[in-house]
Scaffold this active site. Structure first.
Site, PDB file in Angstrom:
ATOM      1  N   CYS A  37     -74.081  51.978 -46.738  1.00  0.00           N
ATOM      2  CA  CYS A  37     -73.443  51.414 -47.940  1.00  0.00           C
ATOM      3  C   CYS A  37     -72.036  50.889 -47.675  1.00  0.00           C
ATOM      4  O   CYS A  37     -71.284  50.635 -48.601  1.00  0.00           O
ATOM      5  CB  CYS A  37     -73.436  52.442 -49.068  1.00  0.00           C
ATOM      6  SG  CYS A  37     -72.514  53.926 -48.691  1.00  0.00           S
TER       7      CYS A  37
ATOM      8  N   HIS B 142     -55.687  49.573 -56.427  1.00  0.00           N
ATOM      9  CA  HIS B 142     -56.710  49.800 -57.449  1.00  0.00           C
ATOM     10  C   HIS B 142     -57.142  48.512 -58.114  1.00  0.00           C
ATOM     11  O   HIS B 142     -58.303  48.305 -58.418  1.00  0.00           O
ATOM     12  CB  HIS B 142     -56.195  50.764 -58.509  1.00  0.00           C
ATOM     13  CG  HIS B 142     -55.808  52.079 -57.925  1.00  0.00           C
ATOM     14  ND1 HIS B 142     -55.297  53.107 -58.669  1.00  0.00           N
ATOM     15  CD2 HIS B 142     -55.865  52.525 -56.662  1.00  0.00           C
ATOM     16  CE1 HIS B 142     -55.044  54.115 -57.877  1.00  0.00           C
ATOM     17  NE2 HIS B 142     -55.379  53.784 -56.659  1.00  0.00           N
TER      18      HIS B 142
HETATM   19  C1  PEP Z   1     -67.467  53.714 -46.616  1.00  0.00           C
HETATM   20  O1  PEP Z   1     -66.563  54.432 -46.194  1.00  0.00           O
HETATM   21  O2  PEP Z   1     -68.144  52.975 -45.888  1.00  0.00           O
HETATM   22  C2  PEP Z   1     -67.782  53.693 -48.040  1.00  0.00           C
HETATM   23  C3  PEP Z   1     -68.839  53.049 -48.488  1.00  0.00           C
HETATM   24  O3  PEP Z   1     -66.946  54.343 -48.875  1.00  0.00           O
HETATM   25  P1  PEP Z   1     -65.549  53.747 -49.364  1.00  0.00           P
HETATM   26  O4  PEP Z   1     -65.504  52.305 -48.934  1.00  0.00           O
HETATM   27  O5  PEP Z   1     -65.550  53.916 -50.829  1.00  0.00           O
HETATM   28  O6  PEP Z   1     -64.583  54.608 -48.659  1.00  0.00           O
END
Ligand code: PEP
Ligand code: MG
Length: 755
Positions: A680, A367
């Site tokens: 993303c 975290h």
């Molecule tokens: C992903 O899995 O690409 C994502 C953007 O979510 P996280 O990194 O928060 O799992």
């Protein structure tokens, strides 16, 4: 003890010698005489570990005087080397029979049969070795070993105080305590930081070692133990987390150790030997740390760490110093060093003074790592033993790109890293100047550059880099730094503040993506064999609808009279999306019935991170308002590779043809269905990968704030019509990730694109 005068008297005499106005060498000479007499040994010698890893004889009583400062040995050589390496006492009645015995004729030690040596330890770090020898073959008692260890403790303080630095020969680097060290760990957040060590949990420096009144020290120790136990009991009873995000389990273990008889017995014995209460704790803690360095079993290491923490608490209790540094005491150019740290604790430090964070534990997904990234602090994790190897105020360089830490670097290294940091800062300055230029390719293709965020403190980045909006707001991070589950009203307040900082720019809130590696300290989940494939994200949301509904309710209320965008994590089937949509509809209806102000529009989309959706796109695209590709998880599941397992996580590339073909397929399908699609995951923020994504047809990318500038610079130099045929041809043929990478790098070079 055999003929000796006992450790208490020895300690008192040592203290007297320490106070005498003599040169460091004379002091050392008197100390060895004193110890030899006290131990009824013919020989007492001190070997000091130098920065060049050699052990040097610094003083002796009994061996030939000419050998002092002449006899040296490698730190892996001889009995002395063995003790230094293992950080463990060694007692032998026939030293010369030991396989590690190394004969040094200049010392004249061949006439001594028995040998007892102990490491000179300070906070787990070996600074030298203290030895006594006897002519007769004899074995040393446990009390004698302890008496010598206590004397070694005094010696450690002398070394640490720098008294002996003047005796170091030029070119040897001096005593090991201050030597340059390069350590490597795991790169968590890139960037270079130069500064000085600030220990998150400052170590107590015990200067008062010898007790005036042993009984009084024993009482002080008992009282401190009582108080510490009571404070741990309180924390457990309150059921809340403490400053460092400690979990209940950790506290329970602490409680168990706080009543551990063996540990308490060792503390009491150390006090009875004439040490002050704090010196006794430090002595036992030193032993624990030495064991810790040798221990490879992860479970036992964890337990030793717990004991170490407990000893630190006790030391702070005894000396009345604060257990954690007060955030406002932070000096300029601080590089924070911690064994581990809760995410909330990091937020308390003044960001403008922090140049870096080094963690002994804490992988890329811990975290605190998440928060360090959010704050843009260079960070390296998993740096073994760092907290015992540095002193507050030491010069330190952190290289978040390479995952390296340089402790007490020389001038050359400082200059070269300083230069790199300046170049980086210059580039950042250029990005800042260009922030108002549009993200438009040379052939006029507009790319939406959005930003990922997870905390209110991230939000100003939106304006700093002039991103088009927040493409991914990871709401779980808000939950991770909260001490308890935020209620609906608290959540509403948080979401409203985020929307207000965003102003007219859109924010896409992702509902809670917990489970897997993202654990909330106050939310109990079962231990799972494969947490990444387990009960997480939308699965928890649908199984515990109250949690998801509360969040949806808070989002609806916070976005009154605005546009609201909500995104669901880890959706694996269209039916899961429908179930979540039904919950949202219920909350909208509820808000309407209550006569609340409504959002102007609500758009509900899904993350695409589970590969099953690739083969359900037709059904999915009729349901969703938008899609966001979570390439981090999509890659994890596509390649069956744990993204947090360093051994395998770098095995597959962002440019792997299978991944790119999947993305091309999603881009084409979404365009046909007129459903907006964004990516993303981390790859969107890397200029080279982003170039490939644009070639595949993606027109919207969301990334951390620091990546927007470099990606925009790439876009403004790019001609999509030129790169698309290269990528298409490669994917239509038989290409490897490496070959494609090479083609793209060549293309960038030929077209003046800086990656
Ligand atoms: C992903 O899995 O690409 C994502 C953007 O979510 P996280 O990194 O928060 O799992
Ligand atoms: Mg994900």
């Amino acid at each position: 003890m055999r003929g000796g005068v006992g450790p208490r008297v020895l300690l008192r005499r040592l203290r007297e010698v320490m106070a005498e106005p003599v040169t460091p060498q004379e002091r050392l000479d008197r100390i060895v005489v004193l110890i030899a007499a006290n131990m009824v040994a013919e020989v007492c010698s001190v070997y000091v570990l130098r920065a060049d890893s050699m052990l040097e004889l610094y003083a002796t009583e009994g061996l030939k005087r000419e050998a002092v400062h002449q006899t040296t040995m490698r730190s892996d050589e001889g009995l002395v080397g063995l003790i230094a390496r293992d950080a463990r006492p060694l007692s032998l009645s026939d030293a010369q029979a030991h396989p590690a015995f190394a004969y040094r004729p200049e010392t004249g030690e061949e006439i001594y049969a028995s040998f007892l040596g102990v490491p000179i330890l300070r906070a787990g770090d070996t600074l030298g070795v203290l030895v006594v020898q006897n002519r007769a073959s004899r074995s040393y008692s446990e009390e004698e070993v302890e008496a010598l260890e206590t004397a070694a403790m005094v010696m450690a303080e002398m070394l640490a105080a720098g008294d002996l630095e003047t005796l170091a020969k030029p070119g040897t680097g001096g005593i090991a305590l201050r030597r340059y060290l390069a350590l490597s760990g795991r790169a968590i957040n890139d960037g270079i930081g130069l500064g000085h060590v600030v220990l998150h949990e400052p170590r107590v420096v015990v200067t008062n070692i010898v007790a005036d009144d042993v009984e009084a020290e024993a009482r002080r120790l008992d009282l401190a133990i009582e108080t510490m136990r009571a404070s741990i009991d309180d924390l457990i009873d309150q059921g809340t987390v403490s400053h460092a995000g400690e979990h209940r389990d950790v506290l329970e273990t602490f409680r168990m150790f706080a009543y551990d008889r063996g540990w308490l017995k060792r503390l009491r014995e150390a006090v009875m030997s004439g040490l002050t209460a704090e010196a006794a704790v430090e002595r036992v803690q030193s032993d624990t740390r030495a064991k810790l360095l040798r221990q490879t079993d992860p479970y036992l290491r964890e337990r030793l760490h717990d004991l170490d923490d407990l000893a630190s608490r006790l030391l702070h209790q005894l000396t009345g110093s604060a257990f954690t540094l007060h955030a406002s005491e932070l000096p300029e150019n601080a590089i924070l060093v911690a064994r581990t740290m809760g995410p909330a604790a990091l937020l308390e430090y003044q960001r403008s003074k922090l140049r870096g964070l080094v963690l002994e534990e804490g992988g890329a997904t811990s975290h605190v790592a998440v928060v360090a990234r959010a704050l843009g602090i260079p960070c390296v994790g998993e740096v073994e033993s760092i907290t015992s190897l540095v002193q507050p105020g030491d010069a330190i360089i952190i290289d978040g790109n390479a995952g390296e830490v340089h402790i007490r670097p020389g001038a050359d290294l400082q200059a070269s890293f300083g230069e790199r940091a300046r170049i980086r800062a210059g580039r950042q300055e250029q990005y800042r100047r260009d922030k108002h230029l549009p993200a438009l390719t040379k052939d006029g293709v507009k790319i939406d550059l959005l930003m990922n965020a997870g905390l209110l403190v991230d939000m100003p980045g939106l304006h700093d880099v002039n991103a088009a909006g927040i493409g991914l707001f990871r709401t779980e991070i808000l939950f991770m730094v909260a001490p308890t589950l935020p209620r609906a009203s608290t959540q509403e307040g948080l979401y409203r503040s985020i929307l207000s900082v965003a102003g007219s720019r859109p924010v896409t809130f992702r509902t809670l993506d917990i489970g897997g590696d993202k654990v909330l300290p106050y939310f109990r989940t079962l231990d799972e064999e494969n947490p990444a494939l387990g009960w997480r994200a939308i699965r928890i949301g649908l199984d515990r609808p109250a949690l998801l509904r509360t969040q949806l309710r808070a989002l609806i209320a916070a976005a009154a009279d605005r546009d609201l965008r909500i995104m669901l994590p880890m959706i694996a089937t269209p039916a899961e999306f429908d179930a979540a949509r039904a919950l949202l509809d219920r909350e909208r209806l509820r808000a309407r019935k209550l006569g609340q102000a409504q959002p102007k529009t609500i758009k509900l989309g899904t993350m695409l991170e589970v590969p099953s959706l690739l083969f359900d796109l037709d059904a999915l695209l009729t349901r969703v308002d938008f899609i966001s590709i979570g390439s981090n998880d999509l890659m994890q599941f596509l390649f069956a590779v744990d993204r947090d397992n360093a051994r395998v996580s770098t095995r597959y590339d962002d440019l792997s043809p299978s991944l790119l073909r999947a993305l091309r397929f999603v881009a084409a399908k979404s365009a046909k269905a007129r459903v907006p699609v964004t990516l993303c995951g981390e790859m969107g923020g890397k200029p080279l990968s982003a170039m490939a994504l644009i070639a595949l047809g993606l027109r919207s990318l969301s990334m951390s704030a620091g990546r927007v500038g470099p990606v925009k610079a790439m876009i403004r130099a790019l001609d999509v019509s030129k790169v698309k045929p290269i990528v298409d041809a490669a994917l239509d043929g038989d290409v490897t990730a490496d070959a494609l990478k090479e083609q793209l790098i060549d293309f960038a070079e030929a077209n003046g694109i800086v990656l």
